[in-house]
Motif scaffolding. Structure first.
Motif, PDB file in Angstrom:
ATOM      1  N   THR A 159       0.589  -0.986   0.238  1.00  0.00           N
ATOM      2  CA  THR A 159       0.188  -0.316  -0.146  1.00  0.00           C
ATOM      3  C   THR A 159       0.678   1.404   0.553  1.00  0.00           C
ATOM      4  O   THR A 159       2.158   1.211   0.929  1.00  0.00           O
ATOM      5  CB  THR A 159      -1.137   0.240   1.336  1.00  0.00           C
ATOM      6  OG1 THR A 159      -1.957   0.941   1.186  1.00  0.00           O
ATOM      7  CG2 THR A 159      -0.291  -0.327   2.550  1.00  0.00           C
ATOM      8  N   PRO A 165     -10.358  -2.527   2.381  1.00  0.00           N
ATOM      9  CA  PRO A 165     -10.812  -2.504   3.974  1.00  0.00           C
ATOM     10  C   PRO A 165      -9.889  -2.425   5.315  1.00  0.00           C
ATOM     11  O   PRO A 165      -8.616  -2.928   5.240  1.00  0.00           O
ATOM     12  CB  PRO A 165     -11.658  -4.082   4.131  1.00  0.00           C
ATOM     13  CG  PRO A 165     -11.575  -4.105   2.981  1.00  0.00           C
ATOM     14  CD  PRO A 165     -10.475  -4.461   2.541  1.00  0.00           C
ATOM     15  N   PHE A 166      -9.897  -1.922   6.005  1.00  0.00           N
ATOM     16  CA  PHE A 166      -8.678  -1.353   6.450  1.00  0.00           C
ATOM     17  C   PHE A 166      -8.653  -2.258   8.130  1.00  0.00           C
ATOM     18  O   PHE A 166      -7.414  -2.822   8.483  1.00  0.00           O
ATOM     19  CB  PHE A 166      -9.493  -0.226   8.100  1.00  0.00           C
ATOM     20  CG  PHE A 166      -8.666  -0.053   8.822  1.00  0.00           C
ATOM     21  CD1 PHE A 166      -7.342   0.668   8.112  1.00  0.00           C
ATOM     22  CD2 PHE A 166      -8.458   0.160  10.675  1.00  0.00           C
ATOM     23  CE1 PHE A 166      -6.519   1.582   8.520  1.00  0.00           C
ATOM     24  CE2 PHE A 166      -7.426   0.179  11.374  1.00  0.00           C
ATOM     25  CZ  PHE A 166      -6.279   0.679  10.373  1.00  0.00           C
ATOM     26  N   ASP A 167      -9.176  -4.015   7.773  1.00  0.00           N
ATOM     27  CA  ASP A 167      -8.999  -4.823   8.414  1.00  0.00           C
ATOM     28  C   ASP A 167      -7.767  -5.483   7.770  1.00  0.00           C
ATOM     29  O   ASP A 167      -7.421  -5.812   9.004  1.00  0.00           O
ATOM     30  CB  ASP A 167      -9.934  -6.233   8.071  1.00  0.00           C
ATOM     31  CG  ASP A 167     -11.572  -6.154   8.499  1.00  0.00           C
ATOM     32  OD1 ASP A 167     -11.829  -4.921   8.332  1.00  0.00           O
ATOM     33  OD2 ASP A 167     -12.060  -6.725   8.214  1.00  0.00           O
ATOM     34  N   LYS A 206     -10.456  -0.144  -3.284  1.00  0.00           N
ATOM     35  CA  LYS A 206     -10.096   0.232  -2.117  1.00  0.00           C
ATOM     36  C   LYS A 206     -10.635  -0.736  -1.319  1.00  0.00           C
ATOM     37  O   LYS A 206     -10.751  -1.645  -0.441  1.00  0.00           O
ATOM     38  CB  LYS A 206     -11.627   1.335  -1.273  1.00  0.00           C
ATOM     39  CG  LYS A 206     -10.996   1.876   0.725  1.00  0.00           C
ATOM     40  CD  LYS A 206     -12.010   2.837   0.533  1.00  0.00           C
ATOM     41  CE  LYS A 206     -12.157   3.356   1.840  1.00  0.00           C
ATOM     42  NZ  LYS A 206     -10.842   3.614   2.551  1.00  0.00           N
ATOM     43  N   TYR A 240      -5.385  -3.775   6.672  1.00  0.00           N
ATOM     44  CA  TYR A 240      -4.306  -3.702   7.160  1.00  0.00           C
ATOM     45  C   TYR A 240      -3.410  -3.431   8.780  1.00  0.00           C
ATOM     46  O   TYR A 240      -2.244  -3.182   9.482  1.00  0.00           O
ATOM     47  CB  TYR A 240      -4.449  -1.138   7.516  1.00  0.00           C
ATOM     48  CG  TYR A 240      -4.628  -0.593   6.109  1.00  0.00           C
ATOM     49  CD1 TYR A 240      -3.475  -0.529   5.827  1.00  0.00           C
ATOM     50  CD2 TYR A 240      -5.934  -0.281   4.909  1.00  0.00           C
ATOM     51  CE1 TYR A 240      -3.325   0.852   4.575  1.00  0.00           C
ATOM     52  CE2 TYR A 240      -5.590   0.059   4.051  1.00  0.00           C
ATOM     53  CZ  TYR A 240      -4.777   0.093   3.562  1.00  0.00           C
ATOM     54  OH  TYR A 240      -4.599   0.931   2.466  1.00  0.00           O
ATOM     55  N   GLU A 241      -5.155  -3.925   9.380  1.00  0.00           N
ATOM     56  CA  GLU A 241      -4.589  -4.601  10.663  1.00  0.00           C
ATOM     57  C   GLU A 241      -3.887  -5.908  10.911  1.00  0.00           C
ATOM     58  O   GLU A 241      -3.278  -5.821  11.680  1.00  0.00           O
ATOM     59  CB  GLU A 241      -6.108  -4.390  11.521  1.00  0.00           C
ATOM     60  CG  GLU A 241      -6.630  -2.954  11.928  1.00  0.00           C
ATOM     61  CD  GLU A 241      -8.000  -2.577  12.496  1.00  0.00           C
ATOM     62  OE1 GLU A 241      -7.842  -1.879  13.435  1.00  0.00           O
ATOM     63  OE2 GLU A 241      -8.754  -3.496  12.334  1.00  0.00           O
ATOM     64  N   TYR A 292       0.185   3.796   1.064  1.00  0.00           N
ATOM     65  CA  TYR A 292       0.593   4.695   3.032  1.00  0.00           C
ATOM     66  C   TYR A 292       1.402   3.749   4.194  1.00  0.00           C
ATOM     67  O   TYR A 292       1.611   4.250   5.083  1.00  0.00           O
ATOM     68  CB  TYR A 292      -1.095   4.763   3.231  1.00  0.00           C
ATOM     69  CG  TYR A 292      -1.748   4.586   2.913  1.00  0.00           C
ATOM     70  CD1 TYR A 292      -2.423   6.363   1.775  1.00  0.00           C
ATOM     71  CD2 TYR A 292      -2.991   4.133   1.865  1.00  0.00           C
ATOM     72  CE1 TYR A 292      -2.921   7.012   1.449  1.00  0.00           C
ATOM     73  CE2 TYR A 292      -3.827   4.559   0.750  1.00  0.00           C
ATOM     74  CZ  TYR A 292      -3.969   6.658   0.494  1.00  0.00           C
ATOM     75  OH  TYR A 292      -4.857   6.788   0.095  1.00  0.00           O
ATOM     76  N   ASN A 341       2.411  -3.462   6.242  1.00  0.00           N
ATOM     77  CA  ASN A 341       1.550  -2.359   5.232  1.00  0.00           C
ATOM     78  C   ASN A 341       3.634  -2.052   4.450  1.00  0.00           C
ATOM     79  O   ASN A 341       3.855  -1.119   5.009  1.00  0.00           O
ATOM     80  CB  ASN A 341       0.731  -1.552   5.989  1.00  0.00           C
ATOM     81  CG  ASN A 341      -0.269  -1.526   6.141  1.00  0.00           C
ATOM     82  OD1 ASN A 341      -1.053  -2.209   6.018  1.00  0.00           O
ATOM     83  ND2 ASN A 341      -0.818  -1.802   7.911  1.00  0.00           N
TER      84      ASN A 341
END
Ligand code: SAM
Length: 189
Positions: free
Chosen positions: A85, A117-119, A115, A121-122, A87, A127
């Motif tokens: 990513t 999902p934030f999961d 996009k 990233y977690e 980011y 990352n």
């Protein structure tokens, strides 16, 4: 790569029509640059067939799988998860840590399309950004694999190919694999 812990690449989502070439190229790039398999969402069957066709002609080992739950693959991965990513942390800052973590452990490399999902990233152990600029999953994957393998993937051997490309300074030379050993590099005979 052969004799090393597995590296799998997961294409997290696929938008038929819009993502067709990119999804195929994620698989072709994974194969060419040292990963052992690619996992596609189950709506990417055309990309699966294309990558399997290339593997059949140009060699492996490399496998292609479909899943009805890409998120589940990430969640349940028994090993190291790297999410690419823009980011994330800079690849040049974390590549050595990732190689250490991958020593003896399978590695999953996750790339997005729409996009993410934030999961993800977690759950990711890392990352990772290949520059913090927006570009492409194919470019990010290529640079990441080359950093991970420190260039060794460029010398990998291929098995079960029915054809082999002979590197030449000019032109295109492809020979049946069983004759490839007889042809010196750069030969134009
Ligand atoms: N808009 C999406 C989002 O916000 O998550 C990302 C779209 S981007 C074209 C598709 C994928 O390319 C991303 O999920 C990521 O895997 C990869 N990518 C793009 N730029 C990257 C970068 N600088 N470093 C690493 N991966 C990158």
């Amino acid at each position: 790569m052969h004799g090393e812990p597995e590296v799998a690449v997961l294409r997290l989502a696929h938008r038929p029509g819009r993502d067709d070439r990119m999804t195929t190229h994620v698989g072709l790039t994974a194969r060419a640059l040292g990963a052992d398999r690619v996992i596609y969402p189950d709506n990417a069957d055309q990309s699966r067939r294309t990558v399997e066709d290339i593997t059949g002609r140009f060699g492996g080992p490399f496998t292609v799988e479909l899943t009805d739950s890409p998120a589940g693959v990430v969640r349940n991965w028994d090993g190291v998860v790297v999410h690419l990513t823009m980011y994330g942390e800079r690849v040049q800052d974390v590549e050595a840590d990732i190689r250490d973590a991958h020593d003896g452990e399978p590695l999953l490399v996750v790339v997005g399309s729409e996009k993410v999902p934030f999961d993800v990233y977690e759950r990711a152990d890392y990352n990772v950004a290949v520059t913090n600029q927006p570009h492409s999953e194919v470019a990010g994957l290529a640079v990441f694999l080359d950093r991970l393998f420190e260039g060794r993937e460029l010398d990998r051997e291929w098995t079960d190919a029915d054809r082999t490309v002979v590197p030449t300074e000019t032109g295109k030379r492809v020979v049946p694999t069983d004759e490839a050993g007889d042809v010196p590099d750069g030969s134009t005979d």
